[in-house]
Design a protein around this motif. Sequence first.
Motif, PDB file in Angstrom:
ATOM      1  N   THR A 120      37.808  19.651  37.721  1.00 21.27           N
ATOM      2  CA  THR A 120      36.723  18.710  38.059  1.00 21.27           C
ATOM      3  C   THR A 120      35.945  18.196  36.854  1.00 21.27           C
ATOM      4  N   GLY A 121      36.085  18.876  35.715  1.00 20.50           N
ATOM      5  CA  GLY A 121      35.309  18.481  34.553  1.00 20.50           C
ATOM      6  C   GLY A 121      33.926  19.105  34.495  1.00 20.50           C
ATOM      7  N   PHE A 122      33.649  20.061  35.388  1.00 20.28           N
ATOM      8  CA  PHE A 122      32.360  20.750  35.340  1.00 20.28           C
ATOM      9  C   PHE A 122      32.346  21.689  34.134  1.00 20.28           C
ATOM     10  N   ASN A 123      31.179  21.846  33.514  1.00 19.48           N
ATOM     11  CA  ASN A 123      31.032  22.690  32.336  1.00 19.48           C
ATOM     12  C   ASN A 123      31.082  24.168  32.730  1.00 19.48           C
ATOM     13  N   TYR A 124      32.171  24.855  32.365  1.00 16.17           N
ATOM     14  CA  TYR A 124      32.337  26.261  32.748  1.00 16.17           C
ATOM     15  C   TYR A 124      31.217  27.140  32.185  1.00 16.17           C
ATOM     16  N   ASN A 125      30.647  26.736  31.055  1.00 13.04           N
ATOM     17  CA  ASN A 125      29.552  27.513  30.469  1.00 13.04           C
ATOM     18  C   ASN A 125      28.309  27.502  31.346  1.00 13.04           C
ATOM     19  N   ASN A 126      28.245  26.558  32.285  1.00  9.04           N
ATOM     20  CA  ASN A 126      27.110  26.477  33.210  1.00  9.04           C
ATOM     21  C   ASN A 126      27.462  27.078  34.568  1.00  9.04           C
ATOM     22  N   THR A 127      28.287  28.122  34.554  1.00  6.63           N
ATOM     23  CA  THR A 127      28.667  28.766  35.813  1.00  6.63           C
ATOM     24  C   THR A 127      28.410  30.270  35.758  1.00  6.63           C
ATOM     25  N   TYR A 128      28.167  30.824  36.944  1.00 14.88           N
ATOM     26  CA  TYR A 128      28.068  32.271  37.136  1.00 14.88           C
ATOM     27  C   TYR A 128      29.037  32.604  38.263  1.00 14.88           C
ATOM     28  N   SER A 129      29.838  33.644  38.081  1.00 21.89           N
ATOM     29  CA  SER A 129      30.804  34.014  39.114  1.00 21.89           C
ATOM     30  C   SER A 129      31.093  35.507  39.012  1.00 21.89           C
ATOM     31  N   THR A 130      31.887  35.999  39.958  1.00 24.86           N
ATOM     32  CA  THR A 130      32.237  37.418  39.999  1.00 24.86           C
ATOM     33  C   THR A 130      33.360  37.693  39.009  1.00 24.86           C
ATOM     34  N   ILE A 131      33.055  38.434  37.950  1.00 28.94           N
ATOM     35  CA  ILE A 131      34.033  38.705  36.895  1.00 28.94           C
ATOM     36  C   ILE A 131      34.991  39.804  37.358  1.00 28.94           C
ATOM     37  N   LEU A 132      36.273  39.495  37.295  1.00 31.57           N
ATOM     38  CA  LEU A 132      37.302  40.431  37.742  1.00 31.57           C
ATOM     39  C   LEU A 132      38.320  40.655  36.632  1.00 31.57           C
ATOM     40  N   ASN A 133      38.481  41.914  36.239  1.00 29.14           N
ATOM     41  CA  ASN A 133      39.515  42.312  35.273  1.00 29.14           C
ATOM     42  C   ASN A 133      40.525  43.199  35.997  1.00 29.14           C
ATOM     43  N   LEU A 134      41.346  42.580  36.810  1.00 28.87           N
ATOM     44  CA  LEU A 134      42.248  43.293  37.710  1.00 28.87           C
ATOM     45  C   LEU A 134      43.297  44.105  36.954  1.00 28.87           C
ATOM     46  N   ASP A 135      43.779  43.580  35.842  1.00 26.91           N
ATOM     47  CA  ASP A 135      44.913  44.209  35.146  1.00 26.91           C
ATOM     48  C   ASP A 135      44.519  45.448  34.356  1.00 26.91           C
ATOM     49  N   GLU A 136      43.236  45.692  34.194  1.00 21.96           N
ATOM     50  CA  GLU A 136      42.795  46.829  33.392  1.00 21.96           C
ATOM     51  C   GLU A 136      42.918  48.161  34.137  1.00 21.96           C
ATOM     52  N   TYR A 137      43.220  48.112  35.432  1.00 16.57           N
ATOM     53  CA  TYR A 137      43.223  49.332  36.241  1.00 16.57           C
ATOM     54  C   TYR A 137      44.624  49.604  36.778  1.00 16.57           C
ATOM     55  N   GLU A 138      45.050  50.864  36.605  1.00 15.87           N
ATOM     56  CA  GLU A 138      46.386  51.275  37.022  1.00 15.87           C
ATOM     57  C   GLU A 138      46.333  51.948  38.396  1.00 15.87           C
ATOM     58  N   LEU A 139      47.483  51.945  39.056  1.00 22.16           N
ATOM     59  CA  LEU A 139      47.608  52.572  40.378  1.00 22.16           C
ATOM     60  C   LEU A 139      48.933  53.311  40.414  1.00 22.16           C
ATOM     61  N   ASP A 140      48.876  54.640  40.572  1.00 18.35           N
ATOM     62  CA  ASP A 140      50.142  55.386  40.614  1.00 18.35           C
ATOM     63  C   ASP A 140      50.801  55.243  41.981  1.00 18.35           C
ATOM     64  N   MET A 141      52.059  55.646  42.066  1.00 11.87           N
ATOM     65  CA  MET A 141      52.856  55.397  43.268  1.00 11.87           C
ATOM     66  C   MET A 141      52.304  56.133  44.477  1.00 11.87           C
ATOM     67  N   ASN A 142      51.786  57.350  44.280  1.00 18.02           N
ATOM     68  CA  ASN A 142      51.239  58.104  45.414  1.00 18.02           C
ATOM     69  C   ASN A 142      50.028  57.399  46.012  1.00 18.02           C
ATOM     70  N   ASP A 143      49.140  56.932  45.143  1.00 17.32           N
ATOM     71  CA  ASP A 143      47.963  56.220  45.639  1.00 17.32           C
ATOM     72  C   ASP A 143      48.342  54.862  46.221  1.00 17.32           C
ATOM     73  N   GLN A 144      49.363  54.252  45.666  1.00 18.61           N
ATOM     74  CA  GLN A 144      49.836  52.981  46.224  1.00 18.61           C
ATOM     75  C   GLN A 144      50.317  53.195  47.657  1.00 18.61           C
ATOM     76  N   ASP A 145      51.115  54.247  47.877  1.00 18.75           N
ATOM     77  CA  ASP A 145      51.603  54.541  49.235  1.00 18.75           C
ATOM     78  C   ASP A 145      50.438  54.847  50.178  1.00 18.75           C
ATOM     79  N   LYS A 146      49.461  55.591  49.684  1.00 21.31           N
ATOM     80  CA  LYS A 146      48.298  55.932  50.503  1.00 21.31           C
ATOM     81  C   LYS A 146      47.538  54.669  50.911  1.00 21.31           C
ATOM     82  N   LEU A 147      47.348  53.742  49.969  1.00 20.02           N
ATOM     83  CA  LEU A 147      46.620  52.512  50.260  1.00 20.02           C
ATOM     84  C   LEU A 147      47.390  51.613  51.223  1.00 20.02           C
ATOM     85  N   LEU A 148      48.706  51.600  51.117  1.00 21.01           N
ATOM     86  CA  LEU A 148      49.506  50.812  52.058  1.00 21.01           C
ATOM     87  C   LEU A 148      49.370  51.365  53.469  1.00 21.01           C
TER      88      LEU A 148
END
Length: 338
Positions: A120-148
Motif C-alpha cells: 500500500t505504500g504505508f510507512n512501516y516505521n509508523n506501525t505497531y504490531s504483534t512481533i512474532l519470532n516463530l522460528d526461534e523455538y523448537e518442538l521435539d517429536m513427543n511434544d509435537q504428537d502431544k499437541l496434535l
Amino acid sequence: MDKFYVTDCEGPLSINDNAYEIADFFLPDGGEFFSILSNYDDILVEKQIPNYMAGSTLRLILPFFKAYALTERDLIEFSEDHIHMIDGAYTTIKYVQQLMPSYIVSTSYNQYIEALCTKTGFNYNNTYSTILNLDEYELDMNDQDKLLDIYQNILLDSSFENLNHIFDDIISKMPINKLIESVKPVGGIGKRDAIEDIIKKNNYKPENLMYSGDSITDVEALEYANENDGIAISFNGNIHSISAANISIASDNNLILAVIANIFKDNGTTGVYEFIYEYNNDPLGAILSNMDDNYITQQLLLSKPSIKLVDENKINDLVDESKQTRNKVRGVNISNLG
C-alpha cells in the motif's frame, strides 16, 4: 495543535483476519479451531483477568502452528499473497498521510503488517504490531504428537473448562509455552499503550487523536480517544467497539474516513459532529461542502455510508446495522470473531 490519525488495520483498512486465514489454510479445520480459541480469548477478556491482553488468540494458536510445522517464511509468503483491502483503502491511505501524521496500530503479526505496508505504500516505521519470532523455538517429536492430540481434543470439546485445563495445566508446563510467553499482542491495553507512545514521542495532544477500529481489541484505544474528546470511530464494528466509540460507521467503502480526517484536521471534533448532523439530513450537500476531491465524492455518493453518533440508548440498532455491512464486507466467519 497538529491532528494525527491512528487506525487498526484489519477491519478499517483490510478485510483480512490474517491469523484466522493462516490457520484455515495450513491447519485441518483450522478456521473452526481458530474461532474456538478466539471465543475462549473473548471470555478471558470479559472476565477482566489482570494483565490479560485482548488479542491473545494470536499467542494461543502458536504451539499448533509449530505442531503443523509452520515457519515464518510460510507466514510471510501467505501474507504477501493474501492481502485484500476494503474498497477505497488505497486512496484513503494516500490521502490521509498527506493530511496528517498517520499510524497503524494492529494486533496482527508483524509479517502481515510489513507485507501490507509494502503493497500500500504505508510507512512501516509508523506501525505497531504483534512481533512474532516463530522460528526461534523448537518442538521435539513427543511434544509435537502431544499437541496434535490436544488439537483434536479441542475440536471435539470446545468448552471453556476444557480449554482452561489444556492451557493452564498442560501447555503451560511444556517447553513450547516459552513461545506463547514471548509474544505480546498489540491489542486492548496494548493499543492504548501504543497510542500513548506515539503521543509521547511526537509531543501530540490526546484531543487531536482520530482513531478507527472495529473489534474487542480496539476498545481501550477507542475509549482513550473518546474520553479525551478526540474522534473514536467504530468502522463496521461489533458491539464491543461501538460501545466504546463516539461515531459508528457502516460502509463497504472506507473513503468516508478520508472525509472525516479532512474535517477533523481543519475543524476538530465539533466540526466532525456538525458534519454528521448535516450528512444525516442532506448527504449530498454535506459531502460536496466538505470534500473537494471529485473521485472521493463520487465514490461516497455511490456507496452511501451510514454515519451515526453513538447513543447508548440505540446501541443495539447500531450493532444490527453494522453487522449487516460487516458480514457483507468481511464474510460471516471473520465477522463473528471478537
